[in-house]
Design a protein around this motif. Structure first.
Motif, PDB file in Angstrom:
ATOM      1  N   MET A  79       0.836  -1.186   0.000  1.00  0.00           N
ATOM      2  CA  MET A  79       0.000   0.000   0.000  1.00  0.00           C
ATOM      3  C   MET A  79       0.873   1.239   0.000  1.00  0.00           C
ATOM      4  N   PRO A  80       0.539   2.226  -0.808  1.00  0.00           N
ATOM      5  CA  PRO A  80       1.363   3.438  -0.839  1.00  0.00           C
ATOM      6  C   PRO A  80       1.079   4.324   0.375  1.00  0.00           C
ATOM      7  N   GLN A  81       2.121   4.970   0.829  1.00  0.00           N
ATOM      8  CA  GLN A  81       1.980   5.960   1.889  1.00  0.00           C
ATOM      9  C   GLN A  81       1.686   7.313   1.245  1.00  0.00           C
ATOM     10  N   ILE A  82       1.021   8.185   1.980  1.00  0.00           N
ATOM     11  CA  ILE A  82       0.850   9.550   1.505  1.00  0.00           C
ATOM     12  C   ILE A  82       2.206  10.232   1.627  1.00  0.00           C
ATOM     13  N   ALA A  83       2.722  10.737   0.519  1.00  0.00           N
ATOM     14  CA  ALA A  83       4.028  11.398   0.523  1.00  0.00           C
ATOM     15  C   ALA A  83       3.895  12.832   1.037  1.00  0.00           C
ATOM     16  N   HIS A  84       2.943  13.563   0.500  1.00  0.00           N
ATOM     17  CA  HIS A  84       2.723  14.951   0.908  1.00  0.00           C
ATOM     18  C   HIS A  84       1.434  15.453   0.268  1.00  0.00           C
ATOM     19  N   LEU A  85       1.020  16.642   0.685  1.00  0.00           N
ATOM     20  CA  LEU A  85      -0.084  17.356   0.044  1.00  0.00           C
ATOM     21  C   LEU A  85       0.553  18.408  -0.850  1.00  0.00           C
ATOM     22  N   GLU A  86      -0.057  18.658  -2.028  1.00  0.00           N
ATOM     23  CA  GLU A  86       0.540  19.597  -2.983  1.00  0.00           C
ATOM     24  C   GLU A  86      -0.507  20.586  -3.476  1.00  0.00           C
ATOM     25  N   CYS A  87      -0.144  21.857  -3.469  1.00  0.00           N
ATOM     26  CA  CYS A  87      -1.057  22.898  -3.931  1.00  0.00           C
ATOM     27  C   CYS A  87      -1.306  22.764  -5.434  1.00  0.00           C
ATOM     28  N   SER A  88      -2.571  22.862  -5.813  1.00  0.00           N
ATOM     29  CA  SER A  88      -2.947  22.750  -7.223  1.00  0.00           C
ATOM     30  C   SER A  88      -2.575  23.997  -8.015  1.00  0.00           C
ATOM     31  N   ARG A  89      -2.241  25.088  -7.338  1.00  0.00           N
ATOM     32  CA  ARG A  89      -1.895  26.325  -8.048  1.00  0.00           C
ATOM     33  C   ARG A  89      -0.403  26.630  -7.990  1.00  0.00           C
ATOM     34  N   CYS A  90       0.199  26.616  -6.806  1.00  0.00           N
ATOM     35  CA  CYS A  90       1.607  27.041  -6.685  1.00  0.00           C
ATOM     36  C   CYS A  90       2.561  25.868  -6.410  1.00  0.00           C
ATOM     37  N   TYR A  91       2.020  24.656  -6.273  1.00  0.00           N
ATOM     38  CA  TYR A  91       2.800  23.434  -6.076  1.00  0.00           C
ATOM     39  C   TYR A  91       3.547  23.390  -4.748  1.00  0.00           C
ATOM     40  N   ALA A  92       3.197  24.258  -3.810  1.00  0.00           N
ATOM     41  CA  ALA A  92       3.793  24.165  -2.470  1.00  0.00           C
ATOM     42  C   ALA A  92       3.422  22.809  -1.867  1.00  0.00           C
ATOM     43  N   GLN A  93       4.335  22.285  -1.054  1.00  0.00           N
ATOM     44  CA  GLN A  93       4.100  20.980  -0.441  1.00  0.00           C
ATOM     45  C   GLN A  93       3.879  21.135   1.057  1.00  0.00           C
ATOM     46  N   PHE A  94       3.006  20.283   1.575  1.00  0.00           N
ATOM     47  CA  PHE A  94       2.657  20.312   2.994  1.00  0.00           C
ATOM     48  C   PHE A  94       2.692  18.893   3.544  1.00  0.00           C
ATOM     49  N   SER A  95       2.939  18.801   4.836  1.00  0.00           N
ATOM     50  CA  SER A  95       2.926  17.502   5.506  1.00  0.00           C
ATOM     51  C   SER A  95       1.495  16.955   5.548  1.00  0.00           C
ATOM     52  N   PRO A  96       1.347  15.640   5.355  1.00  0.00           N
ATOM     53  CA  PRO A  96       0.016  15.047   5.488  1.00  0.00           C
ATOM     54  C   PRO A  96      -0.342  14.763   6.939  1.00  0.00           C
ATOM     55  N   ASP A  97       0.528  15.130   7.875  1.00  0.00           N
ATOM     56  CA  ASP A  97       0.263  14.851   9.291  1.00  0.00           C
ATOM     57  C   ASP A  97      -0.783  15.775   9.892  1.00  0.00           C
ATOM     58  N   VAL A  98      -1.052  16.890   9.214  1.00  0.00           N
ATOM     59  CA  VAL A  98      -2.030  17.861   9.697  1.00  0.00           C
ATOM     60  C   VAL A  98      -3.154  17.956   8.674  1.00  0.00           C
ATOM     61  N   PRO A  99      -4.420  17.816   9.103  1.00  0.00           N
ATOM     62  CA  PRO A  99      -5.509  17.922   8.126  1.00  0.00           C
ATOM     63  C   PRO A  99      -5.646  19.352   7.618  1.00  0.00           C
ATOM     64  N   ARG A 100      -5.693  19.497   6.316  1.00  0.00           N
ATOM     65  CA  ARG A 100      -5.890  20.805   5.686  1.00  0.00           C
ATOM     66  C   ARG A 100      -6.382  20.560   4.273  1.00  0.00           C
ATOM     67  N   THR A 101      -7.062  21.560   3.711  1.00  0.00           N
ATOM     68  CA  THR A 101      -7.603  21.407   2.364  1.00  0.00           C
ATOM     69  C   THR A 101      -7.158  22.515   1.418  1.00  0.00           C
ATOM     70  N   LEU A 102      -6.731  23.673   1.972  1.00  0.00           N
ATOM     71  CA  LEU A 102      -6.348  24.806   1.130  1.00  0.00           C
ATOM     72  C   LEU A 102      -4.906  25.218   1.410  1.00  0.00           C
ATOM     73  N   CYS A 103      -4.254  25.759   0.367  1.00  0.00           N
ATOM     74  CA  CYS A 103      -2.875  26.224   0.455  1.00  0.00           C
ATOM     75  C   CYS A 103      -2.797  27.499   1.296  1.00  0.00           C
ATOM     76  N   THR A 104      -1.741  27.599   2.077  1.00  0.00           N
ATOM     77  CA  THR A 104      -1.491  28.815   2.860  1.00  0.00           C
ATOM     78  C   THR A 104      -0.293  29.589   2.301  1.00  0.00           C
ATOM     79  N   GLN A 105       0.227  29.148   1.143  1.00  0.00           N
ATOM     80  CA  GLN A 105       1.415  29.796   0.586  1.00  0.00           C
ATOM     81  C   GLN A 105       1.196  30.399  -0.796  1.00  0.00           C
ATOM     82  N   CYS A 106      -0.008  30.308  -1.338  1.00  0.00           N
ATOM     83  CA  CYS A 106      -0.269  30.894  -2.655  1.00  0.00           C
ATOM     84  C   CYS A 106      -0.029  32.402  -2.588  1.00  0.00           C
ATOM     85  N   PRO A 107       0.688  32.940  -3.567  1.00  0.00           N
ATOM     86  CA  PRO A 107       0.982  34.373  -3.537  1.00  0.00           C
ATOM     87  C   PRO A 107      -0.253  35.242  -3.765  1.00  0.00           C
ATOM     88  N   ASP A 108      -1.221  34.752  -4.524  1.00  0.00           N
ATOM     89  CA  ASP A 108      -2.424  35.531  -4.812  1.00  0.00           C
ATOM     90  C   ASP A 108      -3.657  34.695  -4.482  1.00  0.00           C
TER      91      ASP A 108
END
Ligand code: ZN
Length: 146
Positions: free
Chosen positions: A1-30
């Motif tokens: 079974m694959p592990q979750i590697a990371h969460l990735e922003c659909s707009r700016c491609y910033a990566q986040f840890s999957p250890d914290v639940p979140r749905t939206l990017c906090t690093q998008c410039p706009d």
């Protein structure tokens, strides 16, 4: 079974840890912030084709429904009412047309699949309050899965 590697922003491609639940990017410039995609570590599946993995799962899995595809789903204990494994029906009018009968899902709609996975992950993260924008089907599926 694959592990979750990371969460990735659909707009700016910033990566986040999957250890914290979140749905939206906090690093998008706009604004608006990008939605986050789940990216898996698929290296364990590298030597197998997707069809081989799914076939192996279907033959060896004690799970029915959508959870027979566990090798490509998050590695967590599933919340399930038996969603998935809905039949394909042949059209009476167009004999070469097959129609997926999603009304056979536990809540009567295809929403049962996505909300079962959402509640599975919510339980994994320890979330106790869930909400969903809905005209009815998604809310019913969420309530049933909860
Ligand atoms: Zn972003």
């Amino acid at each position: 079974m694959p592990q979750i590697a990371h969460l990735e922003c659909s707009r700016c491609y910033a990566q986040f840890s999957p250890d914290v639940p979140r749905t939206l990017c906090t690093q998008c410039p706009d604004p608006p912030p990008g939605s986050l995609y789940v990216r898996y570590d698929l290296s364990s599946l590298r030597d197998s084709s997707p069809a081989e993995v799914i076939e192996r799962d279907m033959l060896s899995s004690p799970w029915a429904g959508m959870w027979r595809y566990r090798s490509v789903l998050p590695q967590v204990e599933p919340v399930t009412l038996g969603e998935g494994w809905t039949p394909m029906l042949r059209s009476k009018r167009y004999p070469n047309l097959l129609i997926k009968e999603e009304g056979a899902n536990p809540t009567g709609t295809f929403k049962a699949r996505g909300l079962a996975l959402a509640v599975t992950m919510a339980r994994h993260y320890g979330l106790r309050k869930l909400a969903v924008p809905s005209a009815g089907n998604a809310a019913g599926a969420l309530a049933a899965a909860c």
